[in-house]
Design a protein around this motif. Structure first.
Motif, mmCIF file in Angstrom:
data_model
loop_
_atom_site.group_PDB
_atom_site.id
_atom_site.type_symbol
_atom_site.label_atom_id
_atom_site.label_comp_id
_atom_site.label_asym_id
_atom_site.label_seq_id
_atom_site.Cartn_x
_atom_site.Cartn_y
_atom_site.Cartn_z
ATOM 1 N N SER A 56 0.830 -1.207 0.000
ATOM 2 C CA SER A 56 0.000 0.000 0.000
ATOM 3 C C SER A 56 0.864 1.257 0.000
ATOM 4 N N LYS A 57 1.968 1.231 0.764
ATOM 5 C CA LYS A 57 2.843 2.395 0.841
ATOM 6 C C LYS A 57 3.447 2.722 -0.523
ATOM 7 N N LEU A 58 3.872 1.710 -1.245
ATOM 8 C CA LEU A 58 4.468 1.940 -2.561
ATOM 9 C C LEU A 58 3.422 2.423 -3.563
ATOM 10 N N PHE A 59 2.202 1.935 -3.451
ATOM 11 C CA PHE A 59 1.132 2.425 -4.326
ATOM 12 C C PHE A 59 0.875 3.913 -4.078
ATOM 13 N N ILE A 60 0.859 4.310 -2.807
ATOM 14 C CA ILE A 60 0.631 5.719 -2.466
ATOM 15 C C ILE A 60 1.799 6.583 -2.949
ATOM 16 N N MET A 61 3.037 6.084 -2.779
ATOM 17 C CA MET A 61 4.210 6.820 -3.257
ATOM 18 C C MET A 61 4.166 6.979 -4.778
ATOM 19 N N THR A 62 3.663 5.950 -5.452
ATOM 20 C CA THR A 62 3.494 6.036 -6.908
ATOM 21 C C THR A 62 2.529 7.152 -7.262
ATOM 22 N N SER A 63 1.422 7.228 -6.527
ATOM 23 C CA SER A 63 0.418 8.261 -6.765
ATOM 24 C C SER A 63 1.005 9.658 -6.574
ATOM 25 N N ILE A 64 1.835 9.810 -5.548
ATOM 26 C CA ILE A 64 2.469 11.106 -5.280
ATOM 27 C C ILE A 64 3.401 11.488 -6.429
ATOM 28 N N LEU A 65 4.194 10.537 -6.902
ATOM 29 C CA LEU A 65 5.098 10.810 -8.017
ATOM 30 C C LEU A 65 4.329 11.133 -9.297
ATOM 31 N N LEU A 66 3.210 10.464 -9.511
ATOM 32 C CA LEU A 66 2.379 10.773 -10.677
ATOM 33 C C LEU A 66 1.812 12.186 -10.575
ATOM 34 N N GLY A 67 1.502 12.618 -9.353
ATOM 35 C CA GLY A 67 1.043 13.989 -9.142
ATOM 36 C C GLY A 67 2.129 14.990 -9.495
#
Length: 441
Positions: free
Chosen positions: A76-87
């Motif tokens: 879950s943490k890596l998915f959220i970090m991915t979302s932040i980088l996509l932002g």
């Protein structure tokens, strides 16, 4: 400062390249992969240019790499970090919307499929709203600014405008696309070009598809300028070395490459490697991945030759591209013209009241003269002059480089032109740059 950002972004790109390559091949092969990528001509090229391309490339590749490992670990943490980088990618370039939507779609399929097959608990579905929320949190300052300008919420105002561009200077309904969208000081935020991009595609689908295949040929030529055919074939083979353990992650990269590249070609009117710069590390990665897996099938005594073979099969760069001074001169030659400064200063001195209205296609004159640009329309010469009068233009600046493909507008350089008064002419490597005023009737 801008060049420093590009350089730092290219250096940071090494990190995700190395970790992704090491996971798919070996430490030694990963080293060759990031060395090859770092020395590839387009990467060097944009690493020292004051443009957003290298930063966007680094963010895109990093976000896709994080997504890759998030799928392997179901973290879950890596998915959220991915979302932040996509932002952050979206804040750098609007293509971030495409990568966010594609990643969200894949993640939804992955989670729902896992829940249906009972391979993961239902509570894992919470990742989806979190993925969206963290993306929106990162991009919210920009979205709020866009909301205040356009009057409505949107993630795709650039796409809507870009897909309807046809020709930026074509004269339609009393105005040009460029005047409404590109104008630095007076854009029309209520322009229909900022809306209805999807409807425009549906209404013009046949023509857009034809245009896509025409551009595809040009993109193929551009690709082959950087990679030989045999290199592309081997790289393509590398996509199919998938293990059961990393199936979802490996297929995610295939999914992204299969959709993001065609979408980019479809929606981008300019054929330039910068728009697909993010895909280049993947081409190199899968080239070496294919070699790595094929060589593993050799007898043990031949495997010792792998390092030597990898070194000799780095055919995609030459040391001459490391000549930073040459690239700097090339950028200066391409983008800097002292004549623009001279003309801007001339107009500024002739306009003591400020904000002269200048019909041209070069925004630099506007900036240095503190003026307002009225973009020269793609129309008949006489209509262009009428357009200038309608917009109360004070000066018309024409440059052979910008009008050479438009024979009708080349009449601006005709000495016998009765409607215009020549104020100044300067010579550039791409032809004359001339300043006119319109004679009063």
């Amino acid at each position: 400062a801008l060049r420093l950002i590009s350089l730092l972004a290219s250096i940071l790109l090494i990190i995700p390249i190395y970790y992704l390559a090491r996971n798919q091949t070996s430490k030694l092969t990963a080293i060759f992969i990031f060395i090859s990528t770092s020395l590839l001509t387009p990467i060097i090229h944009f690493s020292i240019f004051p443009l957003s391309d290298m930063l966007a490339t680094s963010l895109i590749f990093s976000s896709l790499t994080l997504m890759y490992f998030a799928l392997i670990k179901n973290s879950s943490k890596l998915f959220i970090m991915t979302s932040i980088l996509l932002g952050l990618t979206f804040l750098t370039r609007s293509e971030g919307t495409m990568f966010f939507v594609l990643s969200l779609g894949y993640l939804s399929f992955y989670l729902i499929g896992g829940i249906i097959s009972e391979k993961m608990p239902f509570k894992q579905l919470k990742i989806l709203p979190l993925f969206v929320i963290f993306f929106l949190m990162v991009v919210s300052p920009y979205l709020i600014a866009i909301r205040s300008q356009l009057g409505y919420w949107t993630l795709s105002q650039k796409f809507n405008a870009q897909i309807q561009q046809t020709h930026a200077f074509e004269y339609k309904k009393g105005i040009t696309w460029a005047q409404e969208i590109w104008s630095v000081k007076s854009p029309n935020y209520n322009s229909l070009y900022f809306k209805n991009g999807t409807q425009f595609i549906l209404d013009n689908l046949h023509g857009l598809i034809e245009s896509f295949f025409e551009r595809l040929k040009s993109w193929q030529k551009l690709l082959l300028l950087n990679f030989p055919v045999w290199f592309i074939i081997i790289s393509f083979l590398g996509l199919f070395f998938i293990t059961k353990k990393t199936f979802w992650a490996d297929f995610f990269i295939i999914y992204i490459l299969s959709l993001a590249i065609p979408i980019t070609i479809f929606s981008t009117s300019v054929i330039d490697i910068r728009y697909l710069l993010w895909a280049i590390p993947f081409i190199i990665l899968y080239f070496y991945k294919a070699l790595f897996n094929l060589l593993q099938r050799l007898p043990i005594f031949l495997r010792s030759l792998i390092p030597f073979i990898l070194i000799t099969l780095i055919p995609i760069f030459s040391y001459k591209v490391l000549d930073i001074e040459t690239y700097t001169r090339e950028f200066t030659y391409t983008h800097f013209r002292p004549q623009i400064l001279e003309i801007a200063e001339f107009i500024k001195q002739q306009s003591p009241d400020g904000e002269p209205r200048i019909m041209t296609r070069h925004e630099g004159i506007e900036f240095y003269s503190r003026g307002v640009t009225i973009y020269t329309p793609q129309d008949y010469h006489s209509q262009a002059i009428n357009y200038a009068q309608m917009n109360k233009v004070n000066y018309i600046v024409v440059w052979n480089r910008e009008l050479v493909q438009e024979k009708e507008l080349l009449k601006f350089f005709d000495e016998s032109n009765q409607n215009l008064k020549k104020e100044l002419t300067l010579n550039t490597p791409e032809g004359d740059m001339t300043v006119y005023t319109i004679k009063s009737r």
